[in-house]
Each structure stands twice: as C-alpha cells, then as structure tokens.
Design a protein around this motif. Structure first.
Motif, PDB file in Angstrom:
ATOM      1  N   ALA A  20       0.629  47.417  17.494  1.00 36.52           N
ATOM      2  CA  ALA A  20       1.733  48.059  16.787  1.00 36.52           C
ATOM      3  C   ALA A  20       2.399  47.148  15.755  1.00 36.52           C
ATOM      4  CB  ALA A  20       2.769  48.559  17.792  1.00 36.52           C
ATOM      5  N   ASN A  21       2.564  45.862  16.074  1.00 38.21           N
ATOM      6  CA  ASN A  21       3.330  45.012  15.163  1.00 38.21           C
ATOM      7  C   ASN A  21       2.461  44.119  14.277  1.00 38.21           C
ATOM      8  OD1 ASN A  21       2.533  43.359  17.254  1.00 38.21           O
ATOM      9  ND2 ASN A  21       4.380  42.121  17.211  1.00 38.21           N
ATOM     10  N   ILE A  22       1.129  44.312  14.290  1.00 40.79           N
ATOM     11  CA  ILE A  22       0.206  43.511  13.483  1.00 40.79           C
ATOM     12  C   ILE A  22      -0.630  44.464  12.633  1.00 40.79           C
ATOM     13  CG2 ILE A  22      -1.775  41.937  13.560  1.00 40.79           C
ATOM     14  CD1 ILE A  22       0.687  40.563  14.615  1.00 40.79           C
ATOM     15  N   SER A  23      -0.817  44.104  11.346  1.00 39.82           N
ATOM     16  CA  SER A  23      -1.692  44.913  10.496  1.00 39.82           C
ATOM     17  C   SER A  23      -2.459  44.015   9.542  1.00 39.82           C
ATOM     18  CB  SER A  23      -0.869  45.944   9.720  1.00 39.82           C
ATOM     19  OG  SER A  23       0.009  45.290   8.825  1.00 39.82           O
ATOM     20  N   ASN A  24      -3.498  44.570   8.942  1.00 40.94           N
ATOM     21  CA  ASN A  24      -4.302  43.913   7.907  1.00 40.94           C
ATOM     22  C   ASN A  24      -4.856  42.559   8.344  1.00 40.94           C
ATOM     23  OD1 ASN A  24      -3.708  46.069   6.197  1.00 40.94           O
ATOM     24  ND2 ASN A  24      -1.884  45.066   5.398  1.00 40.94           N
ATOM     25  N   GLU A  44       7.185  42.226  12.940  1.00 38.44           N
ATOM     26  CA  GLU A  44       8.324  41.805  13.745  1.00 38.44           C
ATOM     27  C   GLU A  44       8.547  40.312  13.579  1.00 38.44           C
ATOM     28  OE1 GLU A  44       7.579  42.898  17.778  1.00 38.44           O
ATOM     29  OE2 GLU A  44       7.634  45.035  17.368  1.00 38.44           O
ATOM     30  N   ASN A  45       9.738  39.871  13.839  1.00 43.08           N
ATOM     31  CA  ASN A  45      10.099  38.463  13.740  1.00 43.08           C
ATOM     32  C   ASN A  45       9.778  37.764  15.064  1.00 43.08           C
ATOM     33  OD1 ASN A  45      11.097  36.161  12.582  1.00 43.08           O
ATOM     34  ND2 ASN A  45      13.228  36.656  13.011  1.00 43.08           N
ATOM     35  N   LYS A  46       8.505  37.845  15.474  1.00 43.89           N
ATOM     36  CA  LYS A  46       8.072  37.256  16.739  1.00 43.89           C
ATOM     37  C   LYS A  46       6.776  36.492  16.504  1.00 43.89           C
ATOM     38  CE  LYS A  46      10.250  40.692  19.609  1.00 43.89           C
ATOM     39  NZ  LYS A  46      10.169  41.854  20.407  1.00 43.89           N
ATOM     40  N   SER A  47       6.576  35.434  17.284  1.00 44.38           N
ATOM     41  CA  SER A  47       5.361  34.648  17.119  1.00 44.38           C
ATOM     42  C   SER A  47       4.166  35.371  17.742  1.00 44.38           C
ATOM     43  CB  SER A  47       5.528  33.263  17.742  1.00 44.38           C
ATOM     44  OG  SER A  47       5.817  33.377  19.109  1.00 44.38           O
ATOM     45  N   SER A  48       2.992  35.023  17.234  1.00 43.70           N
ATOM     46  CA  SER A  48       1.734  35.517  17.772  1.00 43.70           C
ATOM     47  C   SER A  48       0.896  34.303  18.138  1.00 43.70           C
ATOM     48  CB  SER A  48       0.990  36.354  16.728  1.00 43.70           C
ATOM     49  OG  SER A  48       1.763  37.465  16.345  1.00 43.70           O
ATOM     50  N   GLN A  49      -0.173  34.547  18.868  1.00 46.69           N
ATOM     51  CA  GLN A  49      -1.058  33.461  19.260  1.00 46.69           C
ATOM     52  C   GLN A  49      -2.446  33.732  18.713  1.00 46.69           C
ATOM     53  OE1 GLN A  49      -1.286  33.043  23.494  1.00 46.69           O
ATOM     54  NE2 GLN A  49      -2.215  31.018  23.402  1.00 46.69           N
ATOM     55  N   LEU A  68       7.802  34.653  12.062  1.00 47.88           N
ATOM     56  CA  LEU A  68       8.165  35.189  10.754  1.00 47.88           C
ATOM     57  C   LEU A  68       7.651  36.604  10.602  1.00 47.88           C
ATOM     58  CD1 LEU A  68       7.266  32.160   8.453  1.00 47.88           C
ATOM     59  CD2 LEU A  68       9.534  32.885   9.169  1.00 47.88           C
ATOM     60  N   GLU A  69       8.447  37.414   9.953  1.00 47.51           N
ATOM     61  CA  GLU A  69       8.009  38.761   9.610  1.00 47.51           C
ATOM     62  C   GLU A  69       7.306  38.663   8.260  1.00 47.51           C
ATOM     63  OE1 GLU A  69       9.992  43.159   8.928  1.00 47.51           O
ATOM     64  OE2 GLU A  69      11.123  41.596   9.946  1.00 47.51           O
ATOM     65  N   GLY A  70       6.237  39.436   8.080  1.00 42.75           N
ATOM     66  CA  GLY A  70       5.527  39.430   6.801  1.00 42.75           C
ATOM     67  C   GLY A  70       4.154  38.800   6.928  1.00 42.75           C
ATOM     68  N   LYS A  71       3.613  38.352   5.786  1.00 46.98           N
ATOM     69  CA  LYS A  71       2.248  37.837   5.745  1.00 46.98           C
ATOM     70  C   LYS A  71       2.157  36.455   6.393  1.00 46.98           C
ATOM     71  CE  LYS A  71      -1.807  37.567   2.985  1.00 46.98           C
ATOM     72  NZ  LYS A  71      -2.598  38.575   2.367  1.00 46.98           N
ATOM     73  N   GLN A  72       1.190  36.316   7.289  1.00 52.87           N
ATOM     74  CA  GLN A  72       0.899  35.049   7.960  1.00 52.87           C
ATOM     75  C   GLN A  72      -0.489  34.597   7.521  1.00 52.87           C
ATOM     76  OE1 GLN A  72       2.772  33.547  10.551  1.00 52.87           O
ATOM     77  NE2 GLN A  72       4.332  35.111  10.724  1.00 52.87           N
ATOM     78  N   GLU A  93       2.994  40.357  21.548  1.00 49.47           N
ATOM     79  CA  GLU A  93       3.653  40.981  22.697  1.00 49.47           C
ATOM     80  C   GLU A  93       3.150  42.402  22.940  1.00 49.47           C
ATOM     81  OE1 GLU A  93       7.872  40.816  22.394  1.00 49.47           O
ATOM     82  OE2 GLU A  93       7.936  38.637  22.535  1.00 49.47           O
ATOM     83  N   SER A  94       2.636  43.052  21.886  1.00 48.57           N
ATOM     84  CA  SER A  94       2.216  44.444  22.048  1.00 48.57           C
ATOM     85  C   SER A  94       0.714  44.600  22.268  1.00 48.57           C
ATOM     86  CB  SER A  94       2.663  45.266  20.840  1.00 48.57           C
ATOM     87  OG  SER A  94       2.104  44.756  19.661  1.00 48.57           O
TER      88      SER A  94
END
Length: 104
Positions: A20-24, A44-49, A68-72, A93-94
C-alpha cells in the motif's frame, strides 16, 4: 556456535505483491555486474528495509532506508557477490515485495 538468519523465498513467477505505501519499484541494471540501483516511491514517512538474499536463503545485503516520504534511491555494491540469482526484498510495515535480481 553463531546463529545465522535465513529467509526462504518462493518465486511464483513475475507477480509482485502490492504494498500500500510503496510504488514504482525499479531495480536496474538487471542483470547487474558492479552495482544495483533500487528506487521506489514511499507514500508514508516511515523507513523500509531492503534485503538481498541468495538462493540458499542467506542475507547478503541488509539496509534500513531513511524515514522519508517520496522517491528513495539506494545503490547496492555487488562487485564481491558470487554470480547467480538473488532475491531483492523491499519490506515495509504494510508488507513485502520480492523481485528476482541476476548478478553476472
């Protein structure tokens, strides 16, 4: 002895689970030789692994992204990895998305 972490990944073709909170999610180049660039958008303003796992389930790379929210954009140095098939896991998280990566 020392305990090792193993993750068993079952590849079910080219289907990618939808988080849900990750795209592209883009992994390039693939196949890779010296490095892999992983880019995605975080809603979302949450970290990913980000994990890179070999075919025996051994984690060869593990990084926590910034909150960070936005492009990583993350670059993985794979010069010292054995040639073969790996599975890149983007964990939030999702949920988890897994993509196959080839290192030549």
């Amino acid at each position: 002895g020392e305990a090792e972490d193993y993750i068993i990944t079952i590849d079910i073709g080219n289907e990618v689970s939808n988080i849900a909170n990750i795209s592209n999610l883009v992994i390039s180049p693939n196949p890779a030789k010296d490095f892999i660039t992983v880019s995605f958008n975080s809603k979302e303003n949450k970290s990913s692994q980000i994990k890179l796992v070999n075919t025996t389930g051994q984690v060869v790379y593990n990084e926590l992204t910034s909150k960070l929210e936005g492009k990583q954009i993350n670059t993985i140095d794979c010069k010292n990895f054995a040639k073969g098939i790996y599975f890149l896991q983007l964990i939030s998280e999702s949920g988890t998305t897994t993509k196959k990566v080839i290192v030549e």
